[in-house]
Design an enzyme around this catalytic site. Structure first.
Site, PDB file in Angstrom:
ATOM      1  CE1 TYR A 181      -2.051  -4.263  -1.675  1.00  0.00           C
ATOM      2  CE2 TYR A 181      -3.740  -3.084  -2.896  1.00  0.00           C
ATOM      3  CZ  TYR A 181      -3.014  -3.281  -1.738  1.00  0.00           C
ATOM      4  OH  TYR A 181      -3.253  -2.497  -0.634  1.00  0.00           O
ATOM      5  CD  GLU A 228      -5.058   0.481  -0.220  1.00  0.00           C
ATOM      6  OE1 GLU A 228      -5.111  -0.729  -0.536  1.00  0.00           O
ATOM      7  OE2 GLU A 228      -6.037   1.126   0.203  1.00  0.00           O
ATOM      8  CG  HIS A 263     -10.708   2.356   3.129  1.00  0.00           C
ATOM      9  ND1 HIS A 263      -9.440   2.657   2.699  1.00  0.00           N
ATOM     10  CD2 HIS A 263     -10.807   1.005   3.010  1.00  0.00           C
ATOM     11  CE1 HIS A 263      -8.798   1.555   2.345  1.00  0.00           C
ATOM     12  NE2 HIS A 263      -9.610   0.533   2.524  1.00  0.00           N
ATOM     13  NE  ARG A 270      -5.366   6.294   0.836  1.00  0.00           N
ATOM     14  CZ  ARG A 270      -5.923   5.117   0.511  1.00  0.00           C
ATOM     15  NH1 ARG A 270      -5.229   3.994   0.624  1.00  0.00           N
ATOM     16  NH2 ARG A 270      -7.151   5.060   0.055  1.00  0.00           N
ATOM     17  CD  GLU A 327      -8.923  -0.636  -3.184  1.00  0.00           C
ATOM     18  OE1 GLU A 327      -9.691  -1.521  -2.789  1.00  0.00           O
ATOM     19  OE2 GLU A 327      -7.692  -0.744  -3.120  1.00  0.00           O
ATOM     20  CG  ASN A 354      -5.239   1.805  -3.540  1.00  0.00           C
ATOM     21  OD1 ASN A 354      -4.503   2.773  -3.362  1.00  0.00           O
ATOM     22  ND2 ASN A 354      -6.345   1.620  -2.846  1.00  0.00           N
TER      23      ASN A 354
END
Ligand code: IFM
Length: 465
Positions: A301, A353, A128, A84, A173, A299
């Site tokens: 985290y 991600e 991005h 990606r 995002e 994504n």
């Protein structure tokens, strides 16, 4: 030697599961002024005193623009089946409108060819964050004209790369672009207005929907989607004030994007909270935003903990933290996915991600990042748990292939499974890269009896430890 972290091996992933690594243009390419590239808002923002922790910039980054062939070999050596990456809009269209830059278009066409030649599926992100500065000079994402400029840019990319790529993502995002870029101002373009941030988020979503329609009308048959940064939002304490704040923050982070995409409406509690700062929405916008997507990128985290008085600190939670001071809590990924599965009619999900920054000391030329291995292992297992509960997760991409420019942290935080020595640009496997390669070889062995297509490639990568 790879480590023994094997939670992820206890889950069954189908043979067509997408296993990848991810990067983005500004974070790795460098060559900020090469071959006709125009400046992006991040080139500008890096020059603001104090904006970047180590006062660095993206002028050189990982020199990926020059070293892309080496990097394709590196990616292949891991045994992933997907990569990606994002396209730098100002590299292919320096002013963000009007003329395109053949050298820029050619760079990405070659990259796609190089990946396909190695059997790696290219997952292309169109935005991005590196908006052309020339568009920012006209108001950037707050200006509705940028929506059409984005559609024109996306159409030109499709014209050049066509259906050879595995998927197109419109935006990475949008919450980060809107809130960190336009409300808190800690990211480019560094504005501090809640009203502008809300308008920006609406224009991002609108351009997403319009791009889907435009690309499909042009004959695009590959999956189209968007990537959101999502977390469960939890109150710091059971107090009514913390719970109310957490609900609102859930609205701002998750429902503000998921509701218009899947329910054709913004969440009323957030609209009410914005009051006069709510975005201007034209008739028909919400229908366009809700254009069906073929997949959703998530994504993940960490979780998001909220206290009404802002006093909560991750250090108080007792959970392990990574080098960004983000709590490590893999079960929240399962929770998030299961909740979304219940609340929305989801298309296939890709975890686009996941990964962590860790201190990564280099000892005798090696980085033995057991903390990162544990993180990745636990999060792949968390995806397995979500799949067991019916969530259609079809892919996982580690953030990141290699250490790179971590936005306002500069080069001080390292997310890569491959170490980059910024003095000479040598790439070398960290222990986590070896672990991931072995995990993927194990997957192949389980599914079709092929242990490792990656080992032959490994020797061709310069600087691999
Ligand atoms: O490096 C970023 C990436 O660009 C977007 N998602 C989060 C990553 C880690 O902060």
């Amino acid at each position: 030697m790879s480590s023994a972290h094997t939670l992820s091996r206890q889950h069954d992933f189908p043979s067509d599961f997408v296993w990848g690594v991810a990067t983005s243009s500004f974070q790795i390419e460098g060559a900020a002024h090469a071959d006709g590239k125009g400046p992006s808002i991040w080139d500008t923002f890096c020059q603001v005193p104090g904006a970047i922790a180590d006062a660095s910039d993206g002028l050189i980054a990982c020199e990926h623009y020059e070293r892309w062939q080496e990097d394709v070999n590196l990616i292949a050596s891991l045994g992933v089946n997907a990569y990606r990456f994002s396209i730098s809009w100002p590299r292919v269209q320096p002013m963000g409108q009007g003329e395109f830059n053949e050298a820029g278009l050619n760079f990405y066409a070659q990259l796609v060819d190089g990946l396909l030649a190695k059997g790696i599926a290219p997952y292309v992100t169109l935005n991005h964050w590196d908006l052309p500065q020339a568009l920012q000079d006209q108001g950037g994402w707050a200006n509705r004209d940028t929506v059409q400029h984005f559609v024109n840019y996306a159409s030109a990319i499709f014209k050049r790369l066509g259906n050879r790529v595995a998927a197109y993502t419109t935006h990475n995002e949008p919450w980060v672009i809107a809130v960190l870029g336009h409300e808190s101002g800690i990211f480019a373009p560094g504005l501090k207005s809640r009203a502008i941030a809300a308008q920006v988020s609406h224009h991002l979503l609108l351009s997403h929907g319009m791009t889907l329609q435009a690309l499909r009308a042009q004959g695009c048959t590959v999956p189209l989607g968007i990537v959101l940064n999502l977390s469960p939002t939890v109150p710091a304490t059971p107090s009514a004030a913390d719970q109310a704040k957490a609900l609102l923050e859930d609205g701002r982070l998750l429902r503000w994007y998921m509701d218009p995409l899947f329910k054709q409406a913004y969440p009323q509690d957030v609209i009410d909270d914005l009051g006069e700062q709510a975005p201007h929405i034209e008739p028909g916008d919400l229908e366009i935003i809700a254009t069906p997507i073929d997949y959703l990128g998530v994504n993940y985290y960490t979780r998001s903990v909220v206290s009404a008085d802002g006093s909560w600190k991750p250090q108080n939670s007792g959970l392990p933290l990574n080098d960004m001071d983000w709590e490590i809590i893999p079960e929240c990924l399962t929770q998030l996915l299961v909740r979304m599965h219940h609340d929305y009619p989801l298309p296939p999900i890709y975890i686009t991600e996941n990964g962590g920054a860790f201190p990564d000391p280099l000892r005798d030329g090696q980085v033995n990042d057991q903390d990162r291995i544990a993180y990745i292992d636990q999060h792949i297992a968390a995806i397995g748990h979500a799949r067991d509960q019916g969530v259609q997760v079809q892919g996982y991409m580690v953030w990141s292939l290699m250490d790179n420019f971590e936005w306002s942290s500069g080069y001080s935080k390292r997310f890569g499974i491959v170490h980059v020595d910024y003095k000479n640009q040598n790439r070398s496997y960290k222990a986590s890269a070896v672990w991931y390669r072995d995990f993927l070889a194990y997957q192949r062995l389980q599914k079709n009896g092929t242990p490792s297509s990656a080992s032959a490639e490994k020797n061709r990568v310069t600087g691999v430890v």
